[in-house]
Design a protein around this motif. Structure first.
Motif, mmCIF file in Angstrom:
data_model
loop_
_atom_site.group_PDB
_atom_site.id
_atom_site.type_symbol
_atom_site.label_atom_id
_atom_site.label_comp_id
_atom_site.label_asym_id
_atom_site.label_seq_id
_atom_site.Cartn_x
_atom_site.Cartn_y
_atom_site.Cartn_z
ATOM 1 N N GLU A 2 -4.372 -3.192 -33.824
ATOM 2 C CA GLU A 2 -4.393 -1.726 -33.916
ATOM 3 C C GLU A 2 -5.759 -1.253 -34.411
ATOM 4 O O GLU A 2 -6.307 -0.271 -33.901
ATOM 5 C CB GLU A 2 -3.277 -1.239 -34.841
ATOM 6 C CG GLU A 2 -1.886 -1.513 -34.289
ATOM 7 C CD GLU A 2 -0.778 -0.841 -35.102
ATOM 8 O OE1 GLU A 2 -1.079 -0.018 -35.985
ATOM 9 O OE2 GLU A 2 0.401 -1.150 -34.843
ATOM 10 N N ARG A 11 -8.463 1.200 -32.636
ATOM 11 C CA ARG A 11 -8.978 2.391 -33.329
ATOM 12 C C ARG A 11 -10.492 2.401 -33.356
ATOM 13 O O ARG A 11 -11.137 3.378 -32.990
ATOM 14 C CB ARG A 11 -8.480 2.408 -34.772
ATOM 15 C CG ARG A 11 -7.116 2.943 -34.967
ATOM 16 C CD ARG A 11 -6.739 3.043 -36.447
ATOM 17 N NE ARG A 11 -5.299 3.214 -36.528
ATOM 18 C CZ ARG A 11 -4.448 2.221 -36.746
ATOM 19 N NH1 ARG A 11 -4.890 0.994 -36.934
ATOM 20 N NH2 ARG A 11 -3.146 2.455 -36.766
ATOM 21 N N TRP A 26 -4.811 3.885 -26.299
ATOM 22 C CA TRP A 26 -3.786 2.839 -26.403
ATOM 23 C C TRP A 26 -2.455 3.390 -26.894
ATOM 24 O O TRP A 26 -2.387 4.400 -27.599
ATOM 25 C CB TRP A 26 -4.242 1.716 -27.355
ATOM 26 C CG TRP A 26 -4.393 2.153 -28.789
ATOM 27 C CD1 TRP A 26 -5.397 2.935 -29.314
ATOM 28 C CD2 TRP A 26 -3.509 1.858 -29.882
ATOM 29 N NE1 TRP A 26 -5.186 3.119 -30.662
ATOM 30 C CE2 TRP A 26 -4.038 2.470 -31.039
ATOM 31 C CE3 TRP A 26 -2.331 1.120 -29.994
ATOM 32 C CZ2 TRP A 26 -3.426 2.370 -32.295
ATOM 33 C CZ3 TRP A 26 -1.716 1.020 -31.243
ATOM 34 C CH2 TRP A 26 -2.271 1.641 -32.374
ATOM 35 N N THR A 27 -1.394 2.718 -26.486
ATOM 36 C CA THR A 27 -0.042 3.025 -26.940
ATOM 37 C C THR A 27 0.664 1.703 -27.197
ATOM 38 O O THR A 27 0.526 0.760 -26.416
ATOM 39 C CB THR A 27 0.734 3.806 -25.862
ATOM 40 O OG1 THR A 27 0.017 5.008 -25.552
ATOM 41 C CG2 THR A 27 2.137 4.176 -26.349
ATOM 42 N N LEU A 28 1.382 1.640 -28.295
ATOM 43 C CA LEU A 28 2.155 0.444 -28.622
ATOM 44 C C LEU A 28 3.616 0.841 -28.775
ATOM 45 O O LEU A 28 3.934 1.772 -29.512
ATOM 46 C CB LEU A 28 1.644 -0.215 -29.902
ATOM 47 C CG LEU A 28 2.327 -1.534 -30.292
ATOM 48 C CD1 LEU A 28 1.318 -2.500 -30.907
ATOM 49 C CD2 LEU A 28 3.476 -1.302 -31.270
#
Lengths: 301, 301
Positions: free
Chosen positions: A243, A247, A253-255
């Motif tokens: 992550e 950043r 991005w997507t988790l």
């Protein structure tokens, strides 16, 4: 009209094949039918009958073409697998599929065929090399480690597969994505870290750790990570580091964390015992596949 | 045929209103047109022309009914807001909307109208009470604290709103969900922790902490948490505790982390300065709204 309706029929059929999207339609068809109930129903029934008949006619004609493709990375011969729907012509988005640690198996080939049925050109890359197909998890672990400990080689191998896909005459090279499972989930992120100009990637229960987090700055594509919330093989520290990498590099991005899912949640052959740390989870498999398709729609606009 | 086509037109229009779903369609319309290109195009053009004209005709007729609804919890008078599309009849799913810490504002009312336009009956609950509408964040903080420090009162207030929605003649009480923003995102989780028999909840940048994590065992519905990956107002420990609460209670939960999003990512009035810890993020707003709608399709089957 029959052929034209067949196109719409096929379009509806493709939605029908997609549980989530089909349910989405269903929800609104219900509402639409509320309206029809207070309107004149006959014409609508007729319209749907035409589409249904045309769709059935089309199913009989639709065909997924598949073939084994031999290619090279350096002096190493690799053997991939191509799949596309040859019942219509024209360029379309391409999807690279990267295998799990057992190497290219029928599992990835089936995923490629599913993608072809959705209208994409799918190509299963071979990272290990022609004939290198681990017989068990011990062999698989050893093979996977060769590449996880040599990210440059891993990047070279996956880029060789991407090259084959992008050069396919049916593929629109500006609309290409990569997906991968477990080892392949790690691999497609390495593909992005190598600076590949793909539109997006989807990592299914892939290892997210990186020996060179600064390489995140080379990621040019959108990233979707589908992660089992109870996956014991992904250390919280590695997840947090990933992550942070996203950043710091300002990646799009997507988790998604799927509750109740452990490692290998898309793999029916993993069984159903979560206590083993790797198990199939029908709910997470279905939802993550639908999430992938919706991600494709966004990146392939 | 005109009225029947209007129904399909409206159906397409509703998709059109949904960026993600519309893109989803678009992706496959492109493929459909690949087919049409090699088939006979005229009839298809005619079909879409009919739908387009019918859709425009329907837009002129469609109407979202809204009204202020006064109701009580104990001796306290509350003032909610109801919205639904009255251009068709029949029971439909209901969605409870819970406001942020500023109380029930035009923001939540607009969300209710968006939900009504999608075909749902939407009701904005009032947690604070009629006329209690904080003027600034200092008043808002004080008001929100009253309820966050008295979860039983918070649960009573939100259940009172749910009761109004479920008793609405247009609502199918077996297909009801709750969504909330910030303070409301916390509140809808408390609603589930109170044992409410709703189908699902969606928390948008809500506080996830709980003084009584064991109450997670009372959650009977599916849970979708839409979280800003960079939200500084949600402590990592609270996030981890929430995930543990879901695990221990074996809840069907999904958590989506939107990269680049901080607190209040769905709130245009929050501005665009992430450094303040709360800011609007168009991408995360669009994606989370689409994720909510797809979640509804699954839980309202």
């Amino acid at each position: 009209m029959r052929e034209a309706s067949a196109a719409v029929g096929s379009f509806l059929l493709r939605l029908d094949c997609d549980t989530a999207a089909f349910c989405y339609q269903l929800g609104f068809f219900k509402l639409a039918f509320c309206r029809i109930a207070v309107y004149e129903l006959g014409a609508m029934k007729k319209l749907f009958s035409i589409l249904l008949v045309a769709t059935i006619a089309l199913i009989a004609r639709a065909a997924i073409h598949t073939e084994t493709v031999e290619y090279k990375q350096g002096d190493t011969t690799l053997e991939g697998y191509l799949a596309y729907d040859d019942s219509f012509s024209g360029k379309r988005p391409g999807v690279l599929v990267v295998h799990q640690w057992l190497g290219l198996t029928d599992y990835e080939k089936h995923r490629a065929e599913q993608l072809a049925a959705l209208g994409y050109v799918a190509f299963c890359a071979d990272i290990y090399g022609k004939g290198v197909r681990p017989k068990d998890t011990s062999e698989a672990g050893a093979e996977a480690t060769k590449y996880k400990s040599n990210r440059q080689l891993l990047r070279a191998r996956v880029n060789a597969g991407l090259d084959i896909l992008e050069k396919n005459a049916l593929v629109d090279p500006k609309r290409v994505a990569a997906i991968g499972y477990c080892f392949g989930g790690t691999t497609v992120i390495e593909l992005a870290r190598s600076g590949a100009t793909i539109a997006g990637l989807v990592s299914f229960h892939g290892g997210l750790d990186s020996p060179t987090p600064a390489d995140g700055k080379s990621i040019k594509c959108k990233v979707l990570v589908c992660h089992g919330a109870d996956d014991p093989f992904e250390a919280p520290a590695d997840l947090a580091a990933f992550e942070d990498e996203m950043r710091q590099a300002n990646v799009d991005w997507t988790l998604i964390k799927y509750g109740g899912a452990v490692h290998s949640f898309t793999q029916p052959m993993a069984g159903n015992d979560n206590s083993k740390g790797a198990a199939y989870n029908e709910r997470a498999d279905r939802r993550s596949w639908a999430d992938m398709k919706r991600f494709f729609v966004e990146i392939f606009q």
